[in-house]
Structures are given as structure tokens and as C-alpha cells.
Design a protein around this motif. Structure first.
Motif, PDB file in Angstrom:
ATOM      1  N   ARG A  72       0.817  -1.208   0.000  1.00  0.00           N
ATOM      2  CA  ARG A  72       0.000   0.000   0.000  1.00  0.00           C
ATOM      3  C   ARG A  72       0.854   1.263   0.000  1.00  0.00           C
ATOM      4  N   ARG A  73       1.962   1.236   0.750  1.00  0.00           N
ATOM      5  CA  ARG A  73       2.783   2.445   0.858  1.00  0.00           C
ATOM      6  C   ARG A  73       3.400   2.825  -0.470  1.00  0.00           C
ATOM      7  N   PHE A  74       3.870   1.834  -1.225  1.00  0.00           N
ATOM      8  CA  PHE A  74       4.520   2.114  -2.495  1.00  0.00           C
ATOM      9  C   PHE A  74       3.574   1.939  -3.683  1.00  0.00           C
ATOM     10  N   ASP A  75       2.315   1.585  -3.378  1.00  0.00           N
ATOM     11  CA  ASP A  75       1.283   1.480  -4.407  1.00  0.00           C
ATOM     12  C   ASP A  75       1.716   0.528  -5.526  1.00  0.00           C
ATOM     13  N   ILE A  76       2.066  -0.711  -5.141  1.00  0.00           N
ATOM     14  CA  ILE A  76       2.534  -1.708  -6.098  1.00  0.00           C
ATOM     15  C   ILE A  76       1.689  -2.967  -5.966  1.00  0.00           C
ATOM     16  N   VAL A 250       1.552   5.412   9.674  1.00  0.00           N
ATOM     17  CA  VAL A 250       2.831   5.396   8.989  1.00  0.00           C
ATOM     18  C   VAL A 250       3.654   6.657   9.248  1.00  0.00           C
ATOM     19  N   ASP A 251       3.003   7.804   9.327  1.00  0.00           N
ATOM     20  CA  ASP A 251       3.725   9.064   9.508  1.00  0.00           C
ATOM     21  C   ASP A 251       3.664   9.550  10.946  1.00  0.00           C
ATOM     22  N   ILE A 252       3.592   8.622  11.893  1.00  0.00           N
ATOM     23  CA  ILE A 252       3.550   9.004  13.301  1.00  0.00           C
ATOM     24  C   ILE A 252       4.808   9.803  13.652  1.00  0.00           C
TER      25      ILE A 252
END
Length: 718
Positions: A72-76, A250-252
Motif C-alpha cells: 500500500r505504501r509504495f502502491d505496487i 505510517v507518519d507518526i
């Protein structure tokens, strides 16, 4: 003269006895000190190696727990994630032959320490993209974010959308596109995992052989068993760490968490995947420190020395020729490296031919390769399967795997060794136990086909806007007469749950005319598509986030966990007998080489391809793909639950069934050789000798198939 002669003789005899006693006392004292020194050094090495095994198992299992987060983070897609997962095996493949062949001639503890440093550097590199990329951005309807612009979800007229706001959003999208177009940050994860594989390579072959060389023979199996046990504890902590990090955004530490409008069960949620890699990398650094202070050689215990010499001679040679031995070994090491090509032709190829000419080894190798394809693919995508099939969050999924499945595997491996010891099972019995374990384990997995959940009801994808069950691959099915007047994009994914229990891809596709509130508390009103399934006179509403799966799904999840744990235990029982079968079906001097070829084959033919083609197969079950800001297909947002179940479990079972057939062939060859051996003994009248040596004969045959001059009963003492 006679009395003087007698006195001298008596004096000489007394002194001789005293010298002999003193020499004997010194010999016993030095032997005791040597034994204590050797035992202490081995135990220190054992503790250090156990911690390294824990560190590498923790980081490896943590990677498995972050598969969906990375996707999900790298959208792959899943196939790319499979390539990333397989890069670890590629790193192993690059240097495993060099390490296995030349590693034993170098300073083994320091090579392991250097491997730990490389492994930690690779782990840190995996987390690097978090600090190089911008903040994570997910799709959200503008009014759910703290904004002063009140926009209708269903844009009936373009004039409802302020031009300044449109320009601002478009400018942000264009800026993001330019940044993403010039970078593929998942490459850092690929290279980091590749470095992890390179660093991990020397740990097992050099660490285990170091213990086997310098430990007392009856203790070696116990020490190796301790190392393997600690290695099994590592994945438990790895998945628990993955569960903890998945709960954190993720961006905590970089964004205000009050502004986050998605929850852990949202398909767009990404946890703090990078945080666990920083922790795992730090542990790897600490684990490698002791190896820089350990010696290259340890005194060998008396039981491991050449039996043709006395203990005194052995000690004399060990003490006096230690420096000479080291210098000679150094010269031999250099000459062997310089003459690697001639060694390859004179030693490597005949040994390889000898191994593959052994039908038991060859058939068992084929069975293991196919079975590991099945198991590696299943384990890699098990978190994704649980999340998508049963609607569980990443955090809960990792917690369940770490606390239930991994201990079941550990207990299964221990049980297999205990059964081997208690019932004194020979090689033929070990082959039967392996076959039975695989057969009943895959039979249990077959029952999981009946323990799935139905598709989530998503309008336009799994159900029609009229409420009829359907599965639509064409995204044009998202459009209906109830949202025909809305300006919706088929690329959107911002699911909402209507009060009718149906999930809509976005508030726009639900035909919602108004909204109230911000963030997670946003409520949509006057949703024409929701009203279509309800009473036309009712003012239908919807809330943020997808709807929960059916009422039967939580019960099915519990059934799945129960069967999965039993199947994991059953399959693991055959692990130790299989390892014993592998060791005892080859000649003793080919043991290390056979294990190296076995490991190499598993990594090349199972560890690398299995995650890739499992990922490609899983991608075929996707119903709704995400679209990247710059165009192109991103990560999957919604899977067809039924198709995913059949592909994931079906591929696992097909491969497992093929491996069972090879296991049957192994058993057939062993039985045939056993019967031929008995006939030969009967014809030669050697039954008396056979009776007195039945214990050894269980592990040997006329073709040196089952020789154990070096490993008698060692592994079964676990």
C-alpha cells in the motif's frame, strides 16, 4: 657397593615414579583445563550464535508481517511484493557457494560478525524510503479533511466546486506526480532485502559447523537443537513487533494524528512499517559484536580427536604444533583459493555426480523443493489472505500468526524430534513419518475451502445497485442511473457504508447530496443510490469507511484459525525426520556438500520464484485496482474473496500433492533397498552379525546409502 647400588636404584625408581605421577597429574590437569576451556568457548559461541539466529529470524518474519503495508505504501501489486520478498534468496545465492567452500578456511566467527553488519545495513536501507519520500497521501473526499470549503459529494454542477480550490488540488496532484515519476522507492526495499540475504549467508553453515567441530560429540546435537529453538522464537517476536507497528500510523511523529480520517481496517491504512526495521537493524548490530572477539580455533575435546593416537600424543600435537598448524592452514588456504579451478574439476563435479546418483537424495530433494514452494507461498501471503478473506486488520492478523501459528510450528518440530528419539525410528521410519505428516497436513488444509467468507457487498463490483449478487470486472459497472447526474471518477476509492449495509466506492458513487462533520465522523445524507435499495421516501445516509463482512465471517475466522494451527503442527512434525533422512542417506564425507546443494536448490527453485508466481496468481483475483497519481496501476483495493480462496489454497494444495507423490517414491526406494539388503544378509548367513549390529544397520546399506560413522544417534537426542 651393593647397598649403594640398591640405594641408587631405589632413589632412581622413586624419582621415576614421582616424575611419572607428576607427569600424569599434569596431563590430567591440562586435559581438565583444556576440556573446561573448550567447553566454555563453545558455550560462549553458542550463546552468541543463538542471539544471531534470533535476530535474523525476527527481521525475516517482520518482513513477512509488513507485506501488505509495503504494497500500500509504495502502491505496487502483489507480484512486485513477491519480487521484493524473493530478493533475500537472491542475496543468499550470490555468495552461498563461496561462503560454504572457503568460509571454513577463514576466521569463521569474524565472517559471521561481518555478515551481521551487512544484514543490519540492509535492514536500515529498507526503512530509508520513509525519510526520502513525502508524507503518505490517501484518497479522501475533500470535506472529510478539515477544510473551510463545503463541497457536495455529488457534483451536479461544476459551479459548485470553487475554481481556486480546483486549481489548488490540481497543483498538488501535479507536484506529487513529478516527484513520483522520478523515483521508484520500492527499489530501496529490494536492495535492502538483498543485502539482508548476503549478510545472513555465513551464519548457518559456518556457525553450525563451528559448533560441530569443537563441541563434545554427545552435546553437539543438543547445542544445535538449542540454536534452532531460539530461531523459532524469533518469528514470534517478529510478528508481534509487526502487530504493534501496524497499529501506529505510517507518519507518526510527522503529522497530527487527529487529522487522519482512516481506520486500521480501511484498505488504505498503512502502519509504521519502517519503525520495526530500525529496531531489527539495531538488534542485528548488537548480535554481531561478540563474534569479533571469539578465536578462530578452539581446543578440540578428546572424544573428537583421532582415535589412533593416545590422549597424550594428541595433546602434545595440539599444543606444540598449534602455530605450525595455523601457518600451514593459511598456506593451504591461499593455494586452494588459487587453484579453485582445478579443485572444481577434481573434487566438485564427481561429488555432485555422486549426490545426484543417489536416488533417495534426488527424490527427497525434488519433494522438498515442491513442498517448500507450497509452504513459502502460503506463509508469504497468509497475512494478506486473512485480511482480505476475513476482514481483519493488519495488526490483529500479525498478532494471531505470531501467538498461535508460529508456536504450533515450533511444537511440531520438537515433537518430530521427540518421536524419533522415543521410538528409536530408523531412516525407513523417518520416511514414513515425513509422508504421513505431509499427507494429513495437506488433507487438513483441504477443509479450509469450506471456511471462507462471501464477498463484501460493494455496489457496482460484487452486487448491483439493485441489490443482486454479481461480480463485475469492468469498472463501468460502478455507474448507474442513481449516480448518473454526479461527476464521479472510476479511479476513486474512498469507501463509505450505507445504512442498507452495502459499501459504495465513494460518496459520489452513492449519489450523496450533502455531508456533515469532518474526518472519521463525517456523515453523508440524501444518498440516492442508498435510497434506491431502501424505501424511496426515506432520507438515506452513509458513514465513512467500508461495511463489515457478513455475520458468519467472525465464526468462520475462528474455524480457520483452529484448522490452520492443527495443519501447521502436523506439517511441522515431519521437519526433523526429514532432516535426519537427508543426513543419513548420503556418505559421511559428502554431508556438508549435500546440505549446501540442498539449501541452494531450495533457495533458487522455491525461495525466489514462489512469492512471485503466488503474487501474480493473487493479482488475478483483484476487482478494483488503485490508480497512481501519474497514471498506471497501483495496489489492489478490493479482491474477489471466493476467487482469492480458490487461488491461494488451490495453488498450495496442488504443489503439496505433487510433493507427497515424490515422498511416496522415496519410501518405495528405501523399502526396495531394505528388502535387497535383508536378502543379501540371508544368503550370506550373516544374520548373527546383523543381530548384534542391528542398531547400525538401520542407518546403513550396501551402497553406503545410510552411513552414520560420524552422526550416530546424534540428532535424535533433541
Amino acid at each position: 657397593m651393593e647397598s649403594s647400588s640398591k640405594e641408587n636404584t631405589h632413589f632412581f625408581s622413586t624419582n621415576t615414579i614421582l616424575l611419572v605421577d607428576r607427569f600424569s597429574f599434569k596431563s590430567e590437569s591440562s586435559a581438565s583445563k583444556e576440556k573446561t576451556s573448550s567447553s566454555g568457548g563453545v558455550k560462549i559461541f553458542l550463546g552468541a550464535l543463538s542471539f544471531v539466529y534470533f535476530a535474523k529470524a525476527l527481521s525475516g518474519s517482520y518482513l513477512k508481517s509488513t507485506i501488505t503495508q509495503i504494497e500500500r505504501r509504495f502502491d505496487i501489486p502483489s507480484s512486485f511484493v513477491g519480487v521484493i520478498d524473493g530478493s533475500f534468496e537472491i542475496g543468499n545465492l550470490l555468495i552461498i557457494i563461496l561462503v560454504s567452500y572457503f568460509g571454513a578456511k577463514l576466521h569463521r566467527p569474524r565472517i559471521i560478525g561481518a555478515g551481521c553488519l551487512i544484514m543490519s545495513a540492509g535492514t536500515f536501507l529498507i526503512a530509508m524510503p520513509q525519510f526520502l519520500m513525502g508524507r503518505y497521501r490517501y484518497e479522501r473526499y475533500p470535506s472529510t479533511i478539515n477544510s473551510t470549503v463545503n463541497i457536495s459529494p455529488c457534483l451536479q454542477e461544476k459551479s459548485q466546486h470553487p475554481i481556486s480550490a480546483l486549481d489548488k488540488v490540481q497543483a498538488q496532484i501535479n507536484a506529487g506526480c513529478e516527484k513520483e515519476a522520478g523515483s521508484s522507492m520500492w527499489i530501496y526495499v529490494f536492495l535492502g532485502n538483498l543485502m539482508r540475504g548476503i549478510g545472513e549467508t555465513p551464519i548457518q553453515p559456518l556457525g553450525i559447523t563451528y559448533i560441530d567441530d569443537y563441541a563434545i560429540e554427545e552435546n553437539a546435537a543438543l547445542y544445535i537443537g538449542c540454536v534452532q529453538t531460539v530461531a523459532i522464537i524469533g518469528p514470534i517476536f517478529g510478528f508481534l513487533l509487526g502487530s504493534l507497528c501496524a497499529k501506529l500510523y505510517v507518519d507518526i511523529g510527522f503529522v497530527d494524528l487527529d487529522t487522519i480520517t482512516i481506520t486500521q481496517k480501511d484498505a488504505q491504512w498503512v502502519g509504521a512499517w519502517w519503525l520495526g526495521y530500525l529496531i531489527a537493524g539495531s538488534i542485528s548490530i548488537v548480535a554481531g559484536i561478540p563474534f569479533w572477539f571469539l578465536p578462530k580455533y578452539l581446543p578440540k575435546p578428546e572424544t573428537r580427536k583421532d582415535s589412533s593416537t593416545t590422549s597424550e600424543n594428541s595433546k602434545f600435537i595440539t599444543e606444540d604444533n598449534k602455530e605450525t598448524q595455523i601457518s600451514c592452514q593459511h598456506q593451504v588456504k591461499i593455494s586452494e583459493m588459487a587453484k579453485g579451478k582445478s579443485l572444481l574439476s577434481l573434487d566438485f563435479l564427481p561429488s555432485l555426480k555422486n549426490l545426484f546418483g543417489n536416488p533417495v537424495y534426488y527424490l527427497y530433494l525434488c519433494a522438498s523443493i515442491i513442498q517448500f514452494n507450497s509452504l513459502i507461498g502460503m506463509v508469504t501471503y497468509k497475512p494478506k489472505y486473512i485480511e482480505q478473506q476475513y476482514g481483519q486488520s493488519s495488526s490483529k492478523t500479525n498478532f494471531v500468526i505470531g501467538m498461535i501459528n508460529v508456536p504450533a510450528v515450533a511444537f511440531g518440530i520438537f515433537s518430530g524430534g521427540l518421536i524419533m528419539k522415543k521410538f528409536r525410528i530408523n531412516v525407513l521410519g523417518a520416511a514414513k513419518l515425513c509422508l504421513g505428516s505431509s499427507f494429513f497436513g495437506y488433507l487438513l488444509l483441504l477443509s479450509l475451502f469450506a471456511m471462507g467468507c462471501e464477498n463484501s457487498e460493494v455496489a457496482g463490483l460484487t452486487v448491483s445497485y439493485r441489490g443482486n449478487k454479481q461480480t463485475v470486472d469492468d469498472e463501468q459497472g460502478l455507474f448507474s442511473d442513481c449516480n448518473s447526474e454526479c461527476l464521479c471518477s472510476k479511479n476513486d476509492w474512498d469507501p463509505i457504508c450505507g445504512q442498507n449495509g452495502v459499501t459504495y466506492v465513494s460518496a459520489c458513487f452513492a449519489g450523496c447530496q450533502a455531508s456533515n462533520g469532518t474526518g472519521k465522523n463525517t456523515v453523508f445524507f440524501n444518498c440516492t443510490c442508498v435510497r434506491k435499495l431502501e424505501s424511496p421516501s426515506r432520507n438515506s445516509s452513509a458513514i465513512m469507511g467500508p461495511c463489515q463482512k457478513g455475520k458468519e465471517c467472525p465464526k468462520m475466522f475462528l474455524y480457520f484459525l483452529a484448522i490452520s494451527v492443527i495443519a501447521s503442527y502436523t506439517l511441522s512434525v515431519g521437519g526433523t525426520p526429514g532432516y535426519m533422512l537427508l543426513l543419513r542417506c548420503i556418505k559421511p564425507h559428502l554431508k556438508s556438500f549435500a546440505l549446501g546443494i540442498y539449501t541452494l536448490a531450495i533457495r533458487v527453485l522455491a525461495g525466489i520464484p514462489a512469492p512471485v508466481y503466488f503474487g501474480v496468481a493473487i493479482d488475478t483475483t483483484c476487482l478494483k485496482w488503485g490508480i497512481k497519481r501519474c497514471g498506471g496501476r497501483g495496489a489492489c483495493k478490493l479482491y474477489d474473496s471466493s476467487a482469492l480462496r480458490y487461488v491461494y489454497l488451490g495453488l498450495t494444495l496442488v504443489l503439496g500433492t505433487v510433493s507427497v507423490f515424490f515422498s511416496v517414491a522415496v519410501l518405495f526406494v528405501l523399502r526396495k533397498r531394505s528388502s535387497l539388503k535383508e536378502e543379501a544378509f540371508s544368503a550370506n548367513g550373516e544374520r548373527g552379525i546383523c543381530g548384534t549390529n542391528s542398531r547400525k544397520d538401520n542407518f546403513s546399506n550396501s551402497d553406503n546409502l545410510l552411513q552414520t560413522t560420524y552422526w550416530p544417534e546424534k540428532e535424535t537426542r533433541l
